[in-house]
Design a protein around this motif. Structure first.
Motif: not given
Length: 432
Positions: A254-256, A227-228, A278-283, A247-248
């Motif tokens: 489409g909105k901040a 979500g960030r 990002v894949v399998n909840d890993r960055l 930063w995040s």
């Protein structure tokens, strides 16, 4: 008369003695020259052997592999009858940037992009590949979007970007409908970066702006995660100094959801031109470099000037612990791969890039391999060769086909240095 005769006799004797002396001198000189030639030949032979040994030792110490002359039987019957053979000129290859062993892939040439692009960006949403901006040449940048349809294998749907948006070195991410375009370089040559951020609604082709980054960045690693919108690394305002900042910003549809960016854990190593997945909840953040071209001081057009760069193959990962983990590096150092990746069957596939510079002439060296990172075992494989070496490819995957377009290709099979900015589109069937 007697005196005259005696004088003549003495003159004849003196002349005879002088002639004899000249002959002896000539013979002596010839002998000395011959001895010198023989000595020189012996010394040259020794010196040649010594230089050859010393050179080979020096190359071994410097990590350069000397590829000896290779004799090739010529197909010309007349030359074969004369016993003549052609040779391939000696080449010096560094173990770092030498092409890695890889199987051949069958590539099909598809309709080329409408314009050539270097340092552009791309995002795939289902069967559509959105291609943004990029250099047409160092003196010209694009300010529009082209779309490739993988189902019909056609280009179309061009539309303009906002006038304030960066033209190259962008960070991009998508949630499946909205495409977030982050910072980047504004203008041609080596002009300054921007901190502006825009979001594209792909359903109606409308743009909106988001809160700018805390500082401008070139080619930051960018992804949507939990979500960030995460933005990491890249190069700082001078285009050369690596940034470690992370930063995040909370976003949705489409909105901040926030007015300011939040500071996150810094990335272990800064720099631009990295893949961020990002894949399998890993960055994952893969490859990249430290340093880049800078604007020449005092140049009214911000003419690009070479600087020292270090290319690396580091791989870092963030998971639920929010701590950076170091994973096995790529098979070779690799940069200029920010949009060169796709996800295929629980693995990340990367096409092309750039590796360490030539150790002698310091020229950029392009990559011609296709790499696979297995997400289950966290290991790397080299799964194939591209049609040529190329950097900043824009990759996509659809219906079993791996596609790539655009970038800058090599000078030929035996010269991995960059030359032509291309608009080619290729595809190959992948069975992983």
């Amino acid at each position: 008369m007697v005196l005259s005769f005696g004088y003549k006799k003495m003159a004849r004797l003196a002349h005879k003695h002088t002639s004899s002396t000249k002959i002896v001198l000539v013979i002596s000189c010839a002998g000395l020259v011959g001895a010198a030639l023989i000595a020189n030949f012996i010394w040259a032979s020794f010196s040649s052997s010594y230089i050859s040994i010393a050179s080979n030792w020096a190359f071994e110490k410097s990590g350069i592999v000397v590829v000896p002359n290779v004799t090739i039987n010529t197909p010309d019957k007349r030359e074969a009858a004369d016993g003549k053979r052609k040779t391939v000129p000696e080449r010096f290859l560094s173990a770092t940037f030498a092409d890695l062993p890889a199987p051949d892939l069958h590539w099909e040439e598809m309709p080329p992009a409408p314009v050539p692009r270097l340092d552009g960006a791309s995002i795939q949403i289902e069967n559509l590949l959105y291609v943004f901006a990029g250099y047409g040449s160092l003196d010209y940048v694009h300010s529009h979007v082209d779309i490739y349809n993988f189902t019909s294998n056609t280009w179309g749907g061009r539309f303009n970007m906002p006038k304030e948006m960066g033209h190259s070195h962008l960070g991009v991410a998508t949630d499946g409908r909205y495409i977030y375009v982050v910072s980047g370089q504004y203008g041609p040559q080596c002009r300054g970066p921007t901190s502006r951020i825009f979001v594209l609604d792909t359903e109606n082709k409308k743009w909106k702006s988001l809160p700018p980054l805390p500082a401008p960045r070139y080619s930051p690693a960018t992804q949507l995660w939990r979500g960030r919108l995460h933005v990491m690394g890249g190069s700082k305002e001078n285009r050369h100094t690596p940034g470690l900042d992370h930063w995040s910003l909370a976003v949705k549809d489409g909105k901040a959801l926030e007015k300011q960016w939040r500071t996150e854990i810094p990335i272990p190593r800064g720099g631009p031109h990295r893949a961020c997945v990002v894949v399998n909840d890993r960055l994952f953040v893969i490859g990249g470099q430290e340093g880049d071209f800078m604007a020449k001081p005092g140049s009214p057009i911000f003419k690009c000037s070479r600087r020292h760069e270090v290319v690396y193959g580091d791989v870092y990962m963030l998971d639920e612990e929010m701590k950076w983990k170091v994973l096995p590096p790529m098979p070779k150092p690799n940069s200029h791969i920010e949009c060169a990746w796709v996800i295929v069957n629980n693995s990340i596939v990367i096409t092309g890039g750039t590796t360490e510079k030539h150790p002698v002439n310091k020229r950029m060296i392009l990559v011609g391999e296709v790499f696979q990172f297995h997400l289950d075992s966290l290991t790397w494989s080299v799964i194939g060769k591209l049609p040529y070496r190329v950097k900043t490819t824009l990759a996509g995957f659809w219906d079993g086909w791996l596609y790539f377009t655009s970038g800058q290709r090599d000078r030929g099979p035996d010269n991995p240095q960059p030359r032509k900015v291309i608009r080619d589109m290729w595809r190959t069937k992948l069975k992983l």
